[in-house]
Scaffold this motif. Structure first.
Motif, mmCIF file in Angstrom:
data_model
loop_
_atom_site.group_PDB
_atom_site.id
_atom_site.type_symbol
_atom_site.label_atom_id
_atom_site.label_comp_id
_atom_site.label_asym_id
_atom_site.label_seq_id
_atom_site.Cartn_x
_atom_site.Cartn_y
_atom_site.Cartn_z
ATOM 1 N N ALA A 1 0.686 -1.270 -0.224
ATOM 2 C CA ALA A 1 0.162 -0.085 0.032
ATOM 3 C C ALA A 1 0.924 1.371 0.063
ATOM 4 N N ASN A 2 1.952 1.268 0.790
ATOM 5 C CA ASN A 2 2.690 2.435 0.955
ATOM 6 C C ASN A 2 3.503 2.638 -0.472
ATOM 7 N N VAL A 3 4.040 1.514 -0.903
ATOM 8 C CA VAL A 3 4.821 1.728 -2.085
ATOM 9 C C VAL A 3 3.959 2.195 -3.226
ATOM 10 N N LEU A 4 2.747 1.781 -3.507
ATOM 11 C CA LEU A 4 1.975 2.177 -4.459
ATOM 12 C C LEU A 4 1.274 3.776 -4.106
ATOM 13 N N LYS A 5 1.101 4.029 -2.857
ATOM 14 C CA LYS A 5 1.048 5.327 -2.578
ATOM 15 C C LYS A 5 2.148 6.389 -3.134
ATOM 16 N N GLN A 6 3.158 5.766 -2.798
ATOM 17 C CA GLN A 6 4.371 6.888 -3.277
ATOM 18 C C GLN A 6 4.597 6.740 -4.744
ATOM 19 N N THR A 7 4.250 5.763 -5.339
ATOM 20 C CA THR A 7 4.221 5.587 -6.931
ATOM 21 C C THR A 7 3.257 6.656 -7.610
ATOM 22 N N ASP A 8 2.196 6.641 -7.088
ATOM 23 C CA ASP A 8 1.135 7.405 -7.476
ATOM 24 C C ASP A 8 1.572 9.086 -7.318
ATOM 25 N N ALA A 9 2.350 9.264 -5.889
ATOM 26 C CA ALA A 9 2.872 10.625 -5.872
ATOM 27 C C ALA A 9 3.981 11.234 -6.611
ATOM 28 N N LEU A 10 4.714 10.007 -6.868
ATOM 29 C CA LEU A 10 6.023 10.311 -7.774
ATOM 30 C C LEU A 10 5.384 10.754 -9.335
ATOM 31 N N ALA A 11 4.409 10.074 -9.606
ATOM 32 C CA ALA A 11 4.035 10.382 -11.008
ATOM 33 C C ALA A 11 3.432 11.632 -11.229
ATOM 34 N N THR A 12 2.651 11.978 -10.147
ATOM 35 C CA THR A 12 1.757 13.241 -10.039
ATOM 36 C C THR A 12 2.878 14.373 -9.901
ATOM 37 N N THR A 13 3.738 14.269 -8.854
ATOM 38 C CA THR A 13 4.514 15.572 -8.506
ATOM 39 C C THR A 13 5.847 15.587 -9.127
#
Length: 642
Positions: free
Chosen positions: A119-131
């Motif tokens: 869950a945390n890896v996917l959360k950071q993945t989504d944030a990386l893609a966005t930011t």
């Protein structure tokens, strides 16, 4: 693996140096694990600064050869640069380790290192893609622990290969890689070097796709241990079954879709020496195994590797950690003293080892959130400045859902990113080591990248003299952090810097090349005292140098002539396999003890500049070892005018 109870021991023994603890303790793996932390809002991406026209750089005498790894290690890329070669540029992205290792409130609520979950890896993945993806950050790297349960017990499949913990990664590692790829990013994963003890299974575990091979065949009969924590048995590559085991691991990762592998605890290095800890054959085996999968995969190795094997690391991998973990294993991600500031001392030795195909890895870049990082704003800027001029991979360990505005401005400054990503060689110090330092490198268009650092604990001014870079007169200066053209400066630029502060400039000469007179150390006109003596030196001008400057030995250059009295920027060419100090003075002065950065080995010549007062006419310049060991001296170059 980077995680270990050593971290807790270091916290419990704050009075002991990091390196002493690392070098002497045998590490037991006892930390606990668990699940996720609550999500936080992802900050909107900052408006991008105007992209820099930063071009290649290298100061006079600072060139470095490019490094070409085998084509089979080409980074699997989703960007247009992929066709230009393996690890053509330092990679950029995010890694899980900094948050896993921190005691910052809320990061690991279910026990030490519990942050690492799907869950945390996917959360950071989504944030990386966005930011950060729009700025070139495209790797998501999963670090140690993905195959361990909450008690840090390792888990393996029927072939002795690491298998994901079902609590941490309930959908498995392929599903995580698929999610990362769906965001247009590259997926990275981690393994320790050697056959982990838990995979051995009394030597009866079969090797995948290798009939007749078992784990007993791939290690030494005495079960000698290896890696930085002695958590694995050393693999014996005299037996062909050993390569088959590495092949099986590589194929598993390729089948899951991973584009990047970090192999950790590699020696020689990781504060271990001796045959048990020589993992060059392991890395060669991984190099071959990755190529045989047919899937391009970036191979990164870690940590604090032996520079004496730099040629091996360059031959078999795409990047190598040159230092200790940057994390502090405390209630923030890092601190300045533990161990961000180490890199200023340790990076120069490796400067000529990096280039397209393989890069010097300074570890995570944790500058995105001041409170979580544990740094002042000045320290955060200096941190990223050093990483950029060294062309280290730019991978942050910050929580990308909590970046503050200043941290976001650092991570997305395209002019500074351009310094890291352009085709210039790695910068080096142009001044001796100390609280105030100047680093630089020359650009292909004739400009220079120049960094000023105040590493002291109080404000100080730092000056870069154009003579250190081989030119004189006026030069136009651009401030890369502030995106400002500062105008013309004659002969030098001085900046008042806060404690641990920095500036980063592009300097474009408008004047002439500096005219100098060279004085060879081996000249018969010079005076040698004590142990100092002549030695051959293939890399030195004239093929000779003066060495054995130790135990009250001196080299005195005689009859150094200038027309006018003044302060001269004297360039010293020297050889030193480690950082060494020497007292330098002119005429009958008292002199100053100056510490010269390592040149990486005893066959490479580098230069630093020193400021010396010279009188009109004839002068003597003395290099005095005192009672320590000093660098070998090749020559000095003295400007024809102050």
């Amino acid at each position: 693996m980077r995680s270990s109870p050593y971290r807790a021991l270091r916290g419990a023994l704050p009075g002991f140096p990091r390196r002493t603890i690392r070098a002497t303790l045998v590490l037991a793996v006892t930390a606990g694990l668990a699940t996720a932390i609550p999500a936080a809002a992802v900050p909107a991406a900052a408006t991008g600064a105007t992209a820099s026209a930063a071009t290649s750089s290298t100061a006079s005498g600072m060139s470095t050869g490019s490094v070409t790894s085998a084509a089979s290690l080409t980074s699997a890329a989703t960007t247009a640069d992929a066709a230009s070669g393996p690890a053509a540029k330092p990679y950029m992205g995010w890694s899980s380790w900094s948050m896993q290792s921190s005691q910052y409130p809320g990061l690991n609520p279910d026990g030490n290192y519990s942050y690492l979950t799907e869950a945390n890896v996917l959360k950071q993945t989504d944030a990386l893609a966005t930011t950060l993806k729009p700025y070139g950050y495209d790797h998501v790297n999963i670090d140690a622990g993905w195959w361990m349960d909450r008690d840090w017990t390792t888990e393996f499949d029927q072939y002795g290969r690491q298998t994901p913990d079902p609590v941490r990664f309930p959908h498995g590692m392929k599903a995580v890689a698929d999610h990362i790829h769906a965001k247009g990013l590259q997926a990275g994963i981690y393994l320790p070097v050697g056959l982990e003890k838990g995979a051995y299974g009394d030597g009866k575990v079969p090797i995948w796709n290798a009939p007749g091979c078992t784990t007993a065949d791939i290690v030494y009969p005495d079960l000698r241990t290896t890696n930085g924590w002695d958590s694995a048995y050393k693999v014996n590559f005299d037996n062909s079954c050993a390569q088959k085991y590495i092949d099986s691991q590589a194929q598993m990762l390729a089948d899951w879709g991973y584009d990047f592998l970090k192999v950790d605890g590699v020696g020689p290095g990781s504060f271990k020496s001796g045959d048990n800890y020589d993992n060059v054959p392991d890395i060669a085996a991984w190099h071959k195994a990755i190529a045989d999968t047919g899937r391009p995969m970036h191979l990164e190795i870690s940590w604090s590797l032996d520079i004496g094997h730099a040629a091996d690391w360059k031959k078999y991998s795409n990047g190598w950690r040159i230092d200790t973990d940057v994390e502090c294993y405390c209630n923030t991600l890092v601190t300045w003293e533990n161990s961000v500031d180490d890199r200023w001392n340790d990076a120069p030795a490796w400067s000529r080892k990096a280039g397209p195909g393989g890069w010097n890895d300074l570890d995570a870049l944790d500058v995105g959130n001041g409170a979580m990082d544990g740094l002042t704003n000045a320290e955060r800027q200096s941190y990223m400045t050093l990483w950029a001029i060294n062309k280290s991979p730019l991978f942050t360990g910050d929580d990308l859902t909590r970046l503050d505005s200043y941290g976001l401005s650092l991570l997305t400054n395209q002019e500074v990113i351009g310094v890291d990503q352009n085709d210039s060689p790695v910068a080096r110090p142009v001044t001796p080591m100390g609280d105030q330092q100047v680093w630089g490198t020359r650009n292909s268009d004739g400009s220079y990248t120049v960094a000023l650092f105040n590493l002291g604990s109080s404000p100080a001014s730092v000056t870069a003299y154009w003579a250190s870079f081989g030119f004189t007169g006026t030069a136009s200066v651009r401030d890369l952090w502030n995106h400002q053209n500062l105008g013309s400066y004659k002969n030098s630029i001085t900046a008042a810097l806060p404690a641990h502060g920095s500036r980063l400039f592009t300097v474009r000469p408008g004047g002439a090349s500096l005219s100098t007179t060279a004085y060879e150390a081996e000249s018969a006109n010079n005076t040698l005292t004590g142990n100092s003596s002549l030695a051959t030196c293939d890399a030195c001008s004239g093929g000779k140098k003066i060495g054995n400057l130790y135990l009250d030995s001196k080299l005195q250059f005689n009859d150094v002539k200038v027309k006018k009295a003044g302060i001269y920027t004297v360039k010293v060419a020297y050889v030193s396999g480690d950082p060494r100090s020497v007292t330098v003075y002119s005429n009958s002065g008292n002199g100053t003890s100056l510490r010269f950065p390592s040149t990486g080995d005893w066959g490479t010549v580098e230069t630093v500049s020193v400021q010396l007062a010279l009188k009109a006419g004839s002068n003597s310049l003395t290099f005095d070892s005192g009672w320590d060991y000093s660098p070998d001296i090749d020559r000095i170059d003295v400007p024809d005018s102050a």
